[in-house]
Design an enzyme around this catalytic site. Structure first.
Site, PDB file in Angstrom:
ATOM      1  N   CYS A   1      29.766   7.684  62.048  1.00  0.00           N
ATOM      2  CA  CYS A   1      28.510   7.153  61.495  1.00  0.00           C
ATOM      3  C   CYS A   1      27.393   8.197  61.501  1.00  0.00           C
ATOM      4  O   CYS A   1      26.346   7.985  60.897  1.00  0.00           O
ATOM      5  CB  CYS A   1      28.077   5.926  62.275  1.00  0.00           C
ATOM      6  SG  CYS A   1      29.329   4.647  62.283  1.00  0.00           S
TER       7      CYS A   1
ATOM      8  N   HIS B   1      20.710   4.894  61.564  1.00  0.00           N
ATOM      9  CA  HIS B   1      22.017   4.323  61.214  1.00  0.00           C
ATOM     10  C   HIS B   1      21.994   2.824  61.492  1.00  0.00           C
ATOM     11  O   HIS B   1      21.516   2.382  62.545  1.00  0.00           O
ATOM     12  CB  HIS B   1      23.108   5.031  62.033  1.00  0.00           C
ATOM     13  CG  HIS B   1      24.414   4.316  61.971  1.00  0.00           C
ATOM     14  ND1 HIS B   1      24.978   3.938  60.782  1.00  0.00           N
ATOM     15  CD2 HIS B   1      25.250   3.879  62.948  1.00  0.00           C
ATOM     16  CE1 HIS B   1      26.113   3.304  61.031  1.00  0.00           C
ATOM     17  NE2 HIS B   1      26.294   3.258  62.338  1.00  0.00           N
TER      18      HIS B   1
ATOM     19  N   ASN C   1      27.374  -2.559  58.669  1.00  0.00           N
ATOM     20  CA  ASN C   1      27.438  -1.159  59.107  1.00  0.00           C
ATOM     21  C   ASN C   1      28.321  -0.385  58.125  1.00  0.00           C
ATOM     22  O   ASN C   1      29.525  -0.613  58.070  1.00  0.00           O
ATOM     23  CB  ASN C   1      28.023  -1.136  60.526  1.00  0.00           C
ATOM     24  CG  ASN C   1      28.187   0.267  61.079  1.00  0.00           C
ATOM     25  OD1 ASN C   1      28.088   1.251  60.344  1.00  0.00           O
ATOM     26  ND2 ASN C   1      28.454   0.359  62.368  1.00  0.00           N
TER      27      ASN C   1
END
Ligand code: UT7
Length: 319
Positions: free
Chosen positions: A109, A246, A276
């Site tokens: 990520c 993020h 996500n």
């Protein structure tokens, strides 16, 4: 360096928490309260490559730059369509970037931040002038859809940026890794399996996560990384207009905001809509903020990513 344009792309199919509750023992209330996620886009007809190409074409159009002008393409992904060729080479062909060097990086990520840091390093050699960086994932194919503790969290999408070596937008950058704790978020690749060690037919592996360990890592690491880049950039935390983090989980973002003594108004989110999307979350959110006119010339912006590896990255930008 300077960001000249941003673009993003999401799959057409939107899957709500209630939709998921029809397939597994979960609820809108549980997912919303623990994560802030309400919907996510899930690829049906799209692929990591098709989403990437769409996002990159939008970024090129926003930047008013042609594919031929691009001399560097860095794709951050853990869910490309092929082990090889790389996603970046597929993007190169799709946009006609015949003058580009193209390669992928894997930093989970944190991928978009790592791509940005890598492009900045390449620019500093003097050999590259215009880059495309992108974060793109179809994580839905990496999920065990019988594991409610992971599959409800992730979505699919792509975000891209066109960068120029000329400019002073990037004021400070930090990146870090902690492989010692890496196994808390993992997906196995193929095991050794050959003539000399035959394992027979193998099934795919899926994402496995110790959610609480990842949560603690993020809350421990991200505020420190942000403080570090702000010190290096000689920016005060109060001067920062937006913190573009993020989008793993709203509670992580709230904890970071609290540790930095900042209001949540400065921490825009899109996990409600996208879940996500790993390396794609920061550029996708940036694209949305630019479209909404929430980022103007001169604004001080912090970007931060964290995730598998474990890895993290943060940077301070003056737009
Ligand atoms: O990019 C980085 C990606 N990773 C992350 O962002 C993960 C960070 N971690 C988190 O966000 C949280 O740890 C989670 C949201 C993943 C989980 O929240 P938690 O408060 O740590 O829950 P938990 O794992 O301790 O589970 C609590 C309960 C368990 O039931 P019991 O054992 O208490 O009866 C789970 O089985 O919640 C249950 N549970 C669910 N219930 C309904 C787990 N997943 C679900 C679900 N729906 N989807």
């Amino acid at each position: 360096m300077k960001i000249l344009g941003i673009g993003s792309a999401l799959p057409k199919k939107v899957v709500s928490n209630d939709d998921l509750a029809e397939y597994m023992d979960t609820s809108d209330e549980w997912i919303r309260e623990r994560t802030g996620i309400v919907n996510r886009h899930i690829a049906v007809d799209e692929t990591t490559t098709s989403l990437s190409v769409e996002a990159v074409k939008r970024a090129l159009a926003a930047a008013k730059v042609s594919g031929e002008e691009i001399d560097l393409i860095i794709a951050a992904t853990v869910s490309s369509d092929y082990i090889y060729p790389t996603l970046s080479c597929e993007v190169q062909a799709a946009i006609g970037a015949k003058n580009a060097t193209a390669f992928d990086i894997g930093a989970g990520c944190s991928g978009f931040l790592f791509a940005l840091g890598t492009a900045d390093g390449y620019f500093r050699t003097g050999r590259y002038k215009k880059a495309v960086i992108l974060g793109a994932e179809t994580l839905s194919k990496m999920m065990d859809w019988t594991d409610r503790s992971t599959c409800v969290l992730f979505g699919d999408g792509a975000g891209a940026a066109v960068l120029s070596a000329e400019g002073e937008q990037l004021k400070a950058m930090t990146q870090g890794s902690n492989g010692f704790e890496g196994m808390v978020l993992k997906c196995n690749n193929r095991p050794v399996n050959n003539l000399f060690r035959p394992l027979g037919p193998q099934t795919y592996s899926f994402t496995e996560m110790n959610g609480q360990a990842v949560y603690k890592f993020a809350v421990r690491t991200v505020p420190g990384a942000i403080t570090k880049v702000l010190e290096e950039a000689h920016m005060s935390v109060d001067e920062v207009k937006l913190f573009v983090l993020h989008q793993a989980n709203k509670r992580i973002i709230e904890a970071v905001a609290k540790r930095l003594g900042q209001s949540m108004d400065k921490f825009p989110t899109n996990m409600e809509k996208c879940g996500n999307i790993s390396a794609a979350s920061v550029p996708t959110l940036l694209d949305q903020l630019l479209e909404e006119g929430r980022i103007q010339a001169g604004d001080k912006i912090v970007l931060a990513g964290f995730g598998a590896g474990l890895t993290w990255g943060a940077c301070a930008l003056e737009w």
